[in-house]
Design a protein around this motif. Structure first.
Motif, mmCIF file in Angstrom:
data_model
loop_
_atom_site.group_PDB
_atom_site.id
_atom_site.type_symbol
_atom_site.label_atom_id
_atom_site.label_comp_id
_atom_site.label_asym_id
_atom_site.label_seq_id
_atom_site.Cartn_x
_atom_site.Cartn_y
_atom_site.Cartn_z
ATOM 1 N N GLN A 270 48.111 70.794 12.639
ATOM 2 C CA GLN A 270 47.506 69.813 13.190
ATOM 3 C C GLN A 270 46.889 68.332 12.992
ATOM 4 O OE1 GLN A 270 46.945 68.605 16.473
ATOM 5 N NE2 GLN A 270 48.595 70.202 16.447
ATOM 6 N N GLN A 271 45.925 68.554 11.077
ATOM 7 C CA GLN A 271 45.652 67.611 10.563
ATOM 8 C C GLN A 271 45.956 67.102 8.992
ATOM 9 O OE1 GLN A 271 43.125 66.446 11.682
ATOM 10 N NE2 GLN A 271 43.085 67.425 13.285
ATOM 11 N N GLY A 272 47.605 67.987 8.878
ATOM 12 C CA GLY A 272 48.014 67.812 7.897
ATOM 13 C C GLY A 272 48.672 65.988 7.472
ATOM 14 N N VAL A 273 49.610 66.478 6.632
ATOM 15 C CA VAL A 273 50.320 64.855 6.019
ATOM 16 C C VAL A 273 51.075 64.292 7.128
ATOM 17 C CG1 VAL A 273 51.448 63.934 4.339
ATOM 18 C CG2 VAL A 273 49.596 65.600 3.800
ATOM 19 N N ASN A 275 50.661 64.403 10.443
ATOM 20 C CA ASN A 275 50.520 64.124 11.588
ATOM 21 C C ASN A 275 49.657 62.642 11.084
ATOM 22 O OD1 ASN A 275 51.096 65.240 14.218
ATOM 23 N ND2 ASN A 275 50.251 67.375 13.352
ATOM 24 N N ASP A 276 48.789 63.135 9.810
ATOM 25 C CA ASP A 276 48.119 61.791 9.597
ATOM 26 C C ASP A 276 48.933 60.395 9.329
ATOM 27 O OD1 ASP A 276 46.025 63.468 9.130
ATOM 28 O OD2 ASP A 276 45.457 64.098 7.084
ATOM 29 N N PHE A 277 50.474 60.546 9.178
ATOM 30 C CA PHE A 277 51.215 59.854 9.068
ATOM 31 C C PHE A 277 51.092 58.939 10.502
ATOM 32 C CE2 PHE A 277 55.245 57.647 8.459
ATOM 33 C CZ PHE A 277 55.031 56.431 7.787
ATOM 34 N N TRP A 278 51.792 60.009 11.152
ATOM 35 C CA TRP A 278 51.736 59.872 12.763
ATOM 36 C C TRP A 278 50.779 58.575 13.566
ATOM 37 C CZ3 TRP A 278 55.899 59.774 15.499
ATOM 38 C CH2 TRP A 278 55.694 60.557 16.541
ATOM 39 N N ILE A 279 49.362 59.209 13.250
ATOM 40 C CA ILE A 279 48.200 58.561 13.940
ATOM 41 C C ILE A 279 48.312 57.286 12.771
ATOM 42 C CG2 ILE A 279 46.253 58.834 13.799
ATOM 43 C CD1 ILE A 279 47.348 60.736 15.263
ATOM 44 N N ALA A 280 48.431 57.264 11.822
ATOM 45 C CA ALA A 280 48.549 55.623 10.817
ATOM 46 C C ALA A 280 49.638 54.557 11.371
ATOM 47 C CB ALA A 280 48.527 55.733 9.059
ATOM 48 N N THR A 284 48.511 58.248 19.523
ATOM 49 C CA THR A 284 46.596 58.610 19.623
ATOM 50 C C THR A 284 46.686 59.912 19.703
ATOM 51 O OG1 THR A 284 47.294 58.205 22.081
ATOM 52 C CG2 THR A 284 46.002 56.733 21.132
ATOM 53 N N ARG A 286 48.709 63.724 18.245
ATOM 54 C CA ARG A 286 48.957 64.855 16.743
ATOM 55 C C ARG A 286 49.705 65.293 17.939
ATOM 56 N NH1 ARG A 286 46.529 64.629 12.038
ATOM 57 N NH2 ARG A 286 44.143 63.254 12.310
#
Length: 426
Positions: A270-273, A275-280, A284, A286
């Protein structure tokens, strides 16, 4: 023919005077013996590392053992007496059966086998392990010749000795060989009324088998969809460039499977690379990419992709580029030339890659265990659990045997539809 001649009976003789036919047979026999000696180490290795373990697995799946001993050898008197009792009658076993149980259980306790018996029957009916363990020491203090009635004495120890289902389990598993493990593997069980399916919420093995086969097919398709263009590009590039890119394809083989799977666990969480790119990107929520089937498909597709690319590349490399040019010169479009000329010639590589990927995927353990969660585990994970934690080697062997039969059946169907002779690795 200068080294041969004909004798007075018309037989063709070799230079040493023996009949030519006999001399040729001896020479062929010597060649066969030399060939056999050359492959003998390989045959020995295959026998020890492959044939014998599979044979042992097949035997384990039907052997009715408690520990290292067969159940009938541990309960000889019970096995003899219980044969006259019918669980379908709805009545409890007669007094002689309880007396026989007292004799056998006292002997088993003396030999420290009563807990093994309880564990064996507990695989069939939950709770039997505890009553065997509880009864062993008590029964060992009885005088079999003078004490009795034994039915009441057993019921005083534990009222579950009056459960007809427990006695039905003992009778159903009183032989040297049993089908109980295969019944359990198909989510079935024996009851006092016969064989019945387990409750829907307890049918886990059939669900896992279907999931394993389905996800293995899906992973095979994903590796084909991703690997075919890569293999085509490698085959179409100059040798120097193709070799450089081929090193990148082979690079994962130089990294531990556990490391690669752990890397995907970090990427997909969930806090991986990812998902971080997805949020970037502006989203909204994950994505749920781990501890489910999607995570297993993603990770295993990446891990097994080289096994699809390499057979495809080796076959595509042998296809002359002039074939496509000839098709286009005759008026075929790029699509038609690919579908009717190029693609059919790559089917041997597709078959080889698909077989490799599917068979490997069916037996995978580490990746589904780490990224699959409860929703993405394979039957191999359950087999490992039965071996390591539950200690139910019979059920584990039965599950392994069923998967072996399923793979062989699918292989047979593939052979009938496509033909194994069309499979090539290069």
């Amino acid at each position: 023919m200068a080294d041969t001649h004909v004798d007075e009976n018309g037989l063709v003789l070799a230079a040493d005077g023996t009949p030519l036919k006999q001399s040729l047979a001896r020479a062929l026999r010597a060649q066969k013996i030399r060939a056999l000696l050359l492959i003998a180490p390989l045959l020995l290795f295959v026998t020890i590392s492959f044939v014998l373990p599979i044979g042992e697995m097949l035997m384990r799946s039907v052997q009715n053992t408690a520990g290292t001993e067969y159940v009938p050898d541990l309960l000889p008197n019970v096995v003899e007496e219980v044969q006259e009792w019918d669980p379908a009658s709805g009545e409890m076993p007669p007094e002689p059966v309880y007396r026989a149980l007292a004799q056998d259980l006292a002997t088993a306790f003396e030999n420290r086998n009563h807990t093994q018996l309880g564990r064996r029957f507990n695989y069939e009916s939950a709770g039997m392990s505890s009553i065997f363990r509880k009864s062993g020491r008590r029964v060992s203090n009885w005088d079999i010749e003078t004490d009795g009635p034994f039915r009441e004495k057993f019921l005083d120890i534990d009222e579950d000795w009056g459960d007809i289902e427990y006695w039905a389990t003992i009778k159903a598993n009183s032989g040297y060989y049993t089908t109980s493990y295969f019944l359990a593997a198909f989510d079935a069980q024996r009851t006092s009324e016969g064989i019945a399916m387990k409750d829907p919420d307890q049918r886990i093995y059939s669900k896992l088998m279907i999931r394993t086969i389905w996800l293995s097919f899906l992973i095979t398709f994903c590796t084909f969809a991703l690997g075919y263009p890569v293999a085509w590009l490698l085959a179409d590039l100059p040798t120097k460039s193709a070799n450089l890119l081929l090193i990148l394809v082979l690079l994962p083989f130089w990294t531990s499977l556990l490391v690669r799977t752990s890397a995907w666990k970090i990427l997909l969480q969930q806090q991986g690379v990812i998902n971080d790119f997805w949020i970037a990107l502006g989203f909204t929520e994950r994505m749920s990419l781990i501890n489910n089937q999607l995570g297993v498909v993603i990770a295993m597709t990446h891990i097994l992709l080289p096994f699809m690319i390499l057979p495809l590349y080796s076959v595509m490399k042998t296809i002359p580029p002039s074939y496509l040019r000839a098709a286009k010169s005759l008026g075929a479009t790029n699509t038609v030339a690919f579908i009717r000329v190029y693609f059919p010639q790559t089917t041997p590589g597709i078959g080889a890659g698909s077989l490799l990927v599917f068979i490997l995927a069916v037996g995978y353990f580490i990746t589904p265990e780490l990224v699959g969660g409860a929703d993405g585990t394979f039957i191999s994970n359950r087999i490992y659990y039965q071996f390591s934690s539950s200690g139910n080697w019979g059920l584990a062997a039965a599950l392994g045997t069923i998967m072996l039969v399923v793979v062989l059946l699918l292989y047979y169907i593939y052979d009938k539809l496509v033909g194994v002779d069309n499979v090539k690795l290069g």
